[in-house]
Design a protein around this motif. Structure first.
Motif, PDB file in Angstrom:
ATOM      1  N   ALA A 122      -0.767  31.594  -2.663  1.00 35.76           N
ATOM      2  CA  ALA A 122       0.665  31.851  -2.846  1.00 35.76           C
ATOM      3  C   ALA A 122       1.119  33.074  -2.052  1.00 35.76           C
ATOM      4  O   ALA A 122       2.176  33.062  -1.411  1.00 35.76           O
ATOM      5  CB  ALA A 122       0.961  32.039  -4.339  1.00 35.76           C
ATOM      6  N   ILE A 123       0.330  34.158  -2.091  1.00 36.62           N
ATOM      7  CA  ILE A 123       0.678  35.360  -1.327  1.00 36.62           C
ATOM      8  C   ILE A 123       0.588  35.074   0.167  1.00 36.62           C
ATOM      9  O   ILE A 123       1.430  35.530   0.961  1.00 36.62           O
ATOM     10  CB  ILE A 123      -0.236  36.530  -1.717  1.00 36.62           C
ATOM     11  N   ALA A 124      -0.411  34.315   0.572  1.00 35.93           N
ATOM     12  CA  ALA A 124      -0.582  34.001   1.992  1.00 35.93           C
ATOM     13  C   ALA A 124       0.609  33.229   2.544  1.00 35.93           C
ATOM     14  O   ALA A 124       0.982  33.411   3.709  1.00 35.93           O
ATOM     15  CB  ALA A 124      -1.868  33.205   2.201  1.00 35.93           C
ATOM     16  N   VAL A 125       1.224  32.365   1.729  1.00 33.57           N
ATOM     17  CA  VAL A 125       2.389  31.610   2.183  1.00 33.57           C
ATOM     18  C   VAL A 125       3.523  32.556   2.580  1.00 33.57           C
ATOM     19  O   VAL A 125       4.238  32.320   3.559  1.00 33.57           O
ATOM     20  CB  VAL A 125       2.858  30.629   1.091  1.00 33.57           C
ATOM     21  N   LEU A 126       3.683  33.649   1.829  1.00 26.01           N
ATOM     22  CA  LEU A 126       4.732  34.624   2.144  1.00 26.01           C
ATOM     23  C   LEU A 126       4.495  35.268   3.515  1.00 26.01           C
ATOM     24  O   LEU A 126       5.448  35.624   4.217  1.00 26.01           O
ATOM     25  CB  LEU A 126       4.785  35.706   1.061  1.00 26.01           C
ATOM     26  N   VAL A 127       3.228  35.427   3.889  1.00 26.62           N
ATOM     27  CA  VAL A 127       2.896  35.993   5.195  1.00 26.62           C
ATOM     28  C   VAL A 127       3.042  34.940   6.288  1.00 26.62           C
ATOM     29  O   VAL A 127       3.545  35.220   7.386  1.00 26.62           O
ATOM     30  CB  VAL A 127       1.457  36.563   5.191  1.00 26.62           C
ATOM     31  N   LEU A 128       2.622  33.727   5.986  1.00 28.83           N
ATOM     32  CA  LEU A 128       2.594  32.673   7.003  1.00 28.83           C
ATOM     33  C   LEU A 128       3.965  32.089   7.313  1.00 28.83           C
ATOM     34  O   LEU A 128       4.203  31.639   8.440  1.00 28.83           O
ATOM     35  CB  LEU A 128       1.661  31.547   6.542  1.00 28.83           C
ATOM     36  N   ALA A 129       4.862  32.062   6.324  1.00 30.43           N
ATOM     37  CA  ALA A 129       6.155  31.396   6.513  1.00 30.43           C
ATOM     38  C   ALA A 129       6.938  31.929   7.718  1.00 30.43           C
ATOM     39  O   ALA A 129       7.370  31.146   8.573  1.00 30.43           O
ATOM     40  CB  ALA A 129       6.988  31.487   5.235  1.00 30.43           C
ATOM     41  N   PRO A 130       7.154  33.258   7.841  1.00 29.81           N
ATOM     42  CA  PRO A 130       7.890  33.729   9.020  1.00 29.81           C
ATOM     43  C   PRO A 130       7.134  33.512  10.333  1.00 29.81           C
ATOM     44  O   PRO A 130       7.753  33.261  11.370  1.00 29.81           O
ATOM     45  CB  PRO A 130       8.097  35.225   8.746  1.00 29.81           C
ATOM     46  N   LEU A 131       5.806  33.583  10.290  1.00 30.28           N
ATOM     47  CA  LEU A 131       5.021  33.330  11.494  1.00 30.28           C
ATOM     48  C   LEU A 131       5.122  31.862  11.902  1.00 30.28           C
ATOM     49  O   LEU A 131       5.187  31.540  13.102  1.00 30.28           O
ATOM     50  CB  LEU A 131       3.552  33.704  11.248  1.00 30.28           C
ATOM     51  N   ALA A 132       5.132  30.958  10.912  1.00 36.56           N
ATOM     52  CA  ALA A 132       5.278  29.536  11.203  1.00 36.56           C
ATOM     53  C   ALA A 132       6.661  29.238  11.780  1.00 36.56           C
ATOM     54  O   ALA A 132       6.801  28.415  12.701  1.00 36.56           O
ATOM     55  CB  ALA A 132       5.049  28.720   9.927  1.00 36.56           C
ATOM     56  N   TRP A 133       7.684  29.894  11.249  1.00 30.94           N
ATOM     57  CA  TRP A 133       9.043  29.706  11.770  1.00 30.94           C
ATOM     58  C   TRP A 133       9.117  30.137  13.231  1.00 30.94           C
ATOM     59  O   TRP A 133       9.704  29.445  14.072  1.00 30.94           O
ATOM     60  CB  TRP A 133      10.024  30.517  10.928  1.00 30.94           C
ATOM     61  N   GLY A 146      -5.803  19.681  14.910  1.00 25.89           N
ATOM     62  CA  GLY A 146      -5.685  20.718  15.934  1.00 25.89           C
ATOM     63  C   GLY A 146      -5.913  20.176  17.328  1.00 25.89           C
ATOM     64  O   GLY A 146      -5.343  20.686  18.301  1.00 25.89           O
ATOM     65  N   ARG A 147      -6.724  19.140  17.441  1.00 27.58           N
ATOM     66  CA  ARG A 147      -6.937  18.493  18.735  1.00 27.58           C
ATOM     67  C   ARG A 147      -5.754  17.613  19.111  1.00 27.58           C
ATOM     68  O   ARG A 147      -5.463  17.432  20.293  1.00 27.58           O
ATOM     69  CB  ARG A 147      -8.220  17.661  18.703  1.00 27.58           C
ATOM     70  N   ARG A 148      -5.080  17.046  18.125  1.00 30.58           N
ATOM     71  CA  ARG A 148      -3.925  16.191  18.403  1.00 30.58           C
ATOM     72  C   ARG A 148      -2.695  17.001  18.813  1.00 30.58           C
ATOM     73  O   ARG A 148      -1.910  16.558  19.646  1.00 30.58           O
ATOM     74  CB  ARG A 148      -3.578  15.348  17.161  1.00 30.58           C
ATOM     75  N   GLU A 149      -2.525  18.166  18.193  1.00 34.31           N
ATOM     76  CA  GLU A 149      -1.375  19.016  18.514  1.00 34.31           C
ATOM     77  C   GLU A 149      -1.867  20.429  18.828  1.00 34.31           C
ATOM     78  O   GLU A 149      -1.689  21.345  18.032  1.00 34.31           O
ATOM     79  CB  GLU A 149      -0.379  19.028  17.355  1.00 34.31           C
ATOM     80  N   PRO A 150      -2.479  20.609  19.988  1.00 27.44           N
ATOM     81  CA  PRO A 150      -3.008  21.931  20.344  1.00 27.44           C
ATOM     82  C   PRO A 150      -1.900  22.962  20.490  1.00 27.44           C
ATOM     83  O   PRO A 150      -0.761  22.624  20.848  1.00 27.44           O
ATOM     84  CB  PRO A 150      -3.712  21.670  21.687  1.00 27.44           C
ATOM     85  N   GLY A 151      -2.230  24.198  20.218  1.00 32.79           N
ATOM     86  CA  GLY A 151      -1.247  25.268  20.339  1.00 32.79           C
ATOM     87  C   GLY A 151      -0.467  25.531  19.080  1.00 32.79           C
ATOM     88  O   GLY A 151       0.280  26.502  19.001  1.00 32.79           O
ATOM     89  N   ARG A 152      -0.619  24.663  18.072  1.00 32.94           N
ATOM     90  CA  ARG A 152       0.047  24.870  16.786  1.00 32.94           C
ATOM     91  C   ARG A 152      -1.005  25.197  15.742  1.00 32.94           C
ATOM     92  O   ARG A 152      -1.718  24.317  15.281  1.00 32.94           O
ATOM     93  CB  ARG A 152       0.846  23.633  16.382  1.00 32.94           C
ATOM     94  N   THR A 153      -1.070  26.462  15.386  1.00 31.78           N
ATOM     95  CA  THR A 153      -2.076  26.928  14.435  1.00 31.78           C
ATOM     96  C   THR A 153      -1.444  27.410  13.140  1.00 31.78           C
ATOM     97  O   THR A 153      -1.884  27.054  12.043  1.00 31.78           O
ATOM     98  CB  THR A 153      -2.905  28.069  15.049  1.00 31.78           C
ATOM     99  N   VAL A 154      -0.389  28.200  13.251  1.00 27.17           N
ATOM    100  CA  VAL A 154       0.196  28.830  12.066  1.00 27.17           C
ATOM    101  C   VAL A 154       0.955  27.827  11.203  1.00 27.17           C
ATOM    102  O   VAL A 154       0.825  27.829   9.970  1.00 27.17           O
ATOM    103  CB  VAL A 154       1.130  29.986  12.478  1.00 27.17           C
TER     104      VAL A 154
END
Length: 310
Positions: free
Chosen positions: A56-67, A189-197
């Motif tokens: 749950a805490i990690a989602v708060l960190v990842l959300a803006p990076l994913a955006w 990750g192999r199907r859509e390279p470059g998208r990690t976050v």
């Protein structure tokens, strides 16, 4: 006439040699994961609550990076979202079932059981993608598992065996779910390279929901009595053990054969023992030290860190 596409001997040797860039990413992720046990112990939080909060805490960190990643590289495909959610559900189930197995068979044995991923991940790649594990991996795999058994301390002290069957089942299921998560994220990750976050954000949100739903299997989620020390340790667990760990692993894994990823991740319990000795003054036994040496040697051989003829 079709061209001969069979790899030359030099090309085959290059393929068999460990790709250091992706391997270092996976090793770095395993190192971050290895802090989890130490931070959970410092937090002194029950297992189900820690499984939920780390996600749950990690989602708060990842959300803006994913955006930000979506703005730069485009939105994740619908298929990518579905795969990430399914993979996250497997990861959440892994967290809950593994922590439940700790109560039944002890931390040492549960550490061994969850590492069935070293077989599950290559097996899934073999069945679905016809990716045959290397001969070196097959030869080194028994030594890896023996090393992890020694590292866990499972042979030195025995947990209460009154619920041994249930704990063993949960541990094996947790390791299987772990392998499923690794396989799905690696393949997507192999199907859509470059998208990690972005896929990691979706997977982590799914893991948080799954951990909450399955938490009654363990101790339930309890947030009302956490101290500031516990919150700080859980934030550290979320950032290191969830965000950084899986960003690194998910970046390197798609560029490695499945058996190399599985083998490299076996360094996690080894590093955990080392960190526990440094930070918590938990000195490893001679058997654990022997297990660390054996596991690291086997991982090195499986990934051709040291060349030898087979």
């Amino acid at each position: 006439m079709a061209a001969d596409v069979r790899p030359t001997q030099s090309a085959q040797q290059e393929h068999d040699t460990l790709p250091w860039g992706p391997a270092l990413l996976v090793l770095g992720g395993a190192g971050c994961l290895s802090t989890s046990a130490v931070l959970v112990k410092v937090a002194a939080v029950d297992p189900a609550t820690s499984a939920f909060l780390r996600c749950a805490i990690a989602v708060l960190v990842l959300a803006p990076l994913a955006w930000r990643e979506s703005r730069r590289r485009g939105a994740l495909s619908a298929r990518g979202v579905v795969v990430a959610v399914v993979a996250g559900a497997a990861l959440g189930a892994d967290y809950v079932m593994w922590t439940r197995s700790i109560f039944d068979v002890g931390a040492g044995v549960s550490t061994v059981l969850i590492n069935v991923q070293v077989v599950v991940l290559p097996l899934l790649a073999w069945i679905v993608e016809r990716e045959v594990p290397s001969r070196r991996f097959a030869l080194a795999c028994p030594a890896m598992l023996v090393g992890i058994v020694l590292v866990s301390g499972a042979l030195e002290k025995h947990a209460d065996t009154s619920n041994a069957v249930r704990g063993t089942l949960f541990g094996v299921l947790a390791g299987t779910a772990y392998g499923v998560y690794l396989y799905l994220t690696r393949r997507q990750g192999r199907r859509e390279p470059g998208r990690t976050v972005t896929p990691l954000a979706w997977a982590t949100a799914s893991a948080a929901v799954t951990a909450a739903v399955l938490s009654p299997l363990s101790t339930g989620v309890h947030l009302e009595s956490l101290s500031w020390t516990s919150w700080l340790a859980m934030i550290g667990l979320a950032v290191l053990g969830q965000v950084f760990a899986w960003m690194l692993i998910n970046s390197g894994s798609p560029r490695l054969p499945s058996n190399q990823t599985a083998a490299l991740l076996l360094t996690q319990p080894v590093v955990t023992v080392i960190l526990s000795a440094i930070l918590l003054a938990e000195v490893p036994s001679l058997w654990q030290i022997a297990g660390m040496v054996l596991a690291l040697l086997a991982v090195g051989i499986a990934n051709r860190v040291w060349s030898y003829k087979t």
